[in-house]
Scaffold this active site. Structure first.
Site, PDB file in Angstrom:
ATOM      1  N   TRP A 192      -1.080   3.638   3.279  1.00 53.77           N
ATOM      2  CA  TRP A 192      -1.546   4.383   2.119  1.00 53.77           C
ATOM      3  C   TRP A 192      -2.607   3.865   1.444  1.00 53.77           C
ATOM      4  CZ3 TRP A 192       0.955   3.067  -3.159  1.00 53.77           C
ATOM      5  CH2 TRP A 192       0.503   3.975  -3.899  1.00 53.77           C
TER       6      TRP A 192
ATOM      7  N   TYR B 276      -1.985  11.105   3.425  1.00 56.22           N
ATOM      8  CA  TYR B 276      -2.855   9.924   3.173  1.00 56.22           C
ATOM      9  C   TYR B 276      -4.273  10.293   3.618  1.00 56.22           C
ATOM     10  CZ  TYR B 276       1.488   7.199   2.784  1.00 56.22           C
ATOM     11  OH  TYR B 276       2.720   6.906   2.257  1.00 56.22           O
TER      12      TYR B 276
ATOM     13  N   SER C 272      12.150   9.957   0.921  1.00 54.87           N
ATOM     14  CA  SER C 272      11.401   8.835   0.136  1.00 54.87           C
ATOM     15  C   SER C 272      11.735   9.374  -1.287  1.00 54.87           C
ATOM     16  CB  SER C 272       9.967   8.884   0.495  1.00 54.87           C
ATOM     17  OG  SER C 272       9.181   8.245  -0.261  1.00 54.87           O
TER      18      SER C 272
ATOM     19  N   GLN D  58      12.695   5.779   1.484  1.00 51.81           N
ATOM     20  CA  GLN D  58      11.452   4.801   1.372  1.00 51.81           C
ATOM     21  C   GLN D  58      11.313   4.947  -0.557  1.00 51.81           C
ATOM     22  OE1 GLN D  58       6.827   4.857   2.459  1.00 51.81           O
ATOM     23  NE2 GLN D  58       8.295   5.199   4.049  1.00 51.81           N
TER      24      GLN D  58
ATOM     25  N   SER E 147       5.460  -0.872  -1.948  1.00 49.91           N
ATOM     26  CA  SER E 147       4.876  -1.556  -3.227  1.00 49.91           C
ATOM     27  C   SER E 147       5.566  -2.806  -3.452  1.00 49.91           C
ATOM     28  CB  SER E 147       4.746  -0.768  -4.489  1.00 49.91           C
ATOM     29  OG  SER E 147       3.821  -1.208  -5.450  1.00 49.91           O
TER      30      SER E 147
ATOM     31  N   LYS F  67      -3.450 -12.263  -8.727  1.00 48.90           N
ATOM     32  CA  LYS F  67      -4.821 -12.080  -9.041  1.00 48.90           C
ATOM     33  C   LYS F  67      -5.581 -11.728 -10.372  1.00 48.90           C
ATOM     34  CE  LYS F  67      -5.320  -8.975  -5.546  1.00 48.90           C
ATOM     35  NZ  LYS F  67      -5.651  -8.105  -4.420  1.00 48.90           N
TER      36      LYS F  67
ATOM     37  N   ARG G 152      -7.700  -3.561  -6.027  1.00 50.38           N
ATOM     38  CA  ARG G 152      -7.194  -2.125  -5.877  1.00 50.38           C
ATOM     39  C   ARG G 152      -7.528  -1.461  -7.468  1.00 50.38           C
ATOM     40  NH1 ARG G 152      -1.904  -0.505  -3.385  1.00 50.38           N
ATOM     41  NH2 ARG G 152      -3.378  -0.837  -1.654  1.00 50.38           N
TER      42      ARG G 152
ATOM     43  N   GLY H 143       0.266  -3.160   3.069  1.00 51.59           N
ATOM     44  CA  GLY H 143      -1.056  -2.562   3.383  1.00 51.59           C
ATOM     45  C   GLY H 143      -1.896  -3.774   3.554  1.00 51.59           C
TER      46      GLY H 143
ATOM     47  N   GLN I 157      -5.362 -10.695   5.156  1.00 53.02           N
ATOM     48  CA  GLN I 157      -4.033 -10.173   4.287  1.00 53.02           C
ATOM     49  C   GLN I 157      -2.843  -9.955   5.073  1.00 53.02           C
ATOM     50  OE1 GLN I 157      -6.203  -6.757   1.922  1.00 53.02           O
ATOM     51  NE2 GLN I 157      -6.293  -7.895   0.128  1.00 53.02           N
TER      52      GLN I 157
END
Length: 335
Positions: free
Chosen positions: A21, A54, A152, A177, A206, A216, A228, A286, A292
């Site tokens: 996503w 997505y 979800s 979800q 998330s 960060k 992001r 993600g 990462q």
């Protein structure tokens, strides 16, 4: 990589799932996306989550391409249906039989597979009778196009009703979800107890709160370039206004010494915290860069003891959102 059972089923999935996503087909180029998927495979991730909405179906195509040549039986591929896709016509959304039957065929074609391991209702559809939705799910399973079904962001009452119908239809509803992390705990009061009773696992999205729990973002400072919060393609909208106020960032910084004491990054601590909930089968991560993935996967197998969990709760105080009323779907279909 460790594996956990998905709900009350015999299906095992990796406790870290790679999700695409906001990245594939939008935030990162296709070759980088493929490198991230291959990094996930190299790290032992076997479970991949996507959705038809997505990047308006492009993310499924990118994932399918990246997984080409892999042994299908060694993978667990998840996708979803509900949100509008394609030209977004009047039947291109929701959980009607028409939309679901057309959507599963499109998803399989884009993913390059004959079946998905888990087909999920991306939200609850108040405009379609639940009986119609569950019958469509049953027919999709009996056609061999999906092995299990999930949902979800459904609330406890919706999970109970869907589970009852699924049982009558002879199919397995094994997962929900939801968004879940140290700062967003709305499933704990009602959804998790109900899910445990019904044999439903949480597939959590998330877990690092859109990156805020990585540390960060700093209070009083601009968002780092490339993060992001600076992504104008959609990522910025998901984080600005929810997590980036100075009070939140100041409180999150209190987690840094806890992570340091454990030899973990902030992100690894956040993922390990989610996995400490025994109703969580997997945490979705993600990536916009392969490194990462490698860093986040190090959270797999980390066990946080009761003392650490108490330190985290004390550090965050009353900041986490816990009201179960925040688990909700759109009252009308999104078009």
């Amino acid at each position: 990589m460790e594996h956990r059972y998905l709900g009350n089923s015999g299906l095992k999935i990796s406790e870290i799932t790679y999700g695409n996503w906001l990245t594939h087909g939008s935030q990162v180029e296709n070759d980088t996306a493929t490198k991230c998927v291959h990094a996930a495979l190299d790290a032992g991730i076997s479970t991949f989550d996507t959705a038809d909405v997505y990047a308006n179906t492009v993310a499924e195509q990118v994932l399918g391409y990246a997984l080409k040549g892999q042994r299908r039986e060694s993978l667990e591929i998840f996708t979803k249906v509900y949100f509008p896709t394609g030209p977004k016509g009047h039947n291109d959304t929701g959980l009607s039989r028409k939309h679901m039957m057309e959507s599963i065929n499109g998803s399989l074609s884009r993913l390059g597979t004959d079946y998905v391991d888990l087909y999920q209702a991306h939200r609850y559809d108040y405009e379609t009778p639940l009986e119609e939705t569950m019958q469509a799910f049953a027919d999709i399973i009996r056609a061999g196009k999906a092995l299990y079904i999930g949902v979800s962001e459904w609330n406890a009452d919706q999970l109970r009703a869907a589970h009852h119908l699924a049982r009558d239809l002879g199919i397995q509803l094994v997962s929900n979800q939801p968004q879940y992390n140290m700062l967003w705990r709305v499933i704990e009061a009602q959804v998790v107890p109900t899910a445990k009773e019904l044999g439903i696992s949480q597939v959590v999205w998330s877990p690092i709160a859109q990156g805020v729990l990585t540390g960060k973002y700093k209070p009083g400072q601009p968002a780092p370039a490339g993060s992001r919060a600076t992504d104008e393609k959609g990522g910025k909208d998901m984080i600005t206004g929810r997590y980036l106020d100075d009070d939140t960032l100041t409180t999150v910084a209190k987690l840094e010494p806890i992570a340091a004491d454990l030899g973990l990054t902030m992100a690894q601590l956040a993922i390990a915290w989610v996995l400490a909930n025994d109703n969580v089968a997997t945490a979705l991560v993600g990536a916009s860069r392969p490194e990462q993935v490698e860093s986040n996967v190090a959270a797999a197998g980390v066990k946080l003891d009761a003392e650490v969990l108490t330190r985290i709760d004390d550090a965050l105080g009353d900041l986490p959102v816990t009201d179960p009323a925040n688990t909700k779907s759109p009252p009308t279909r999104i078009v």
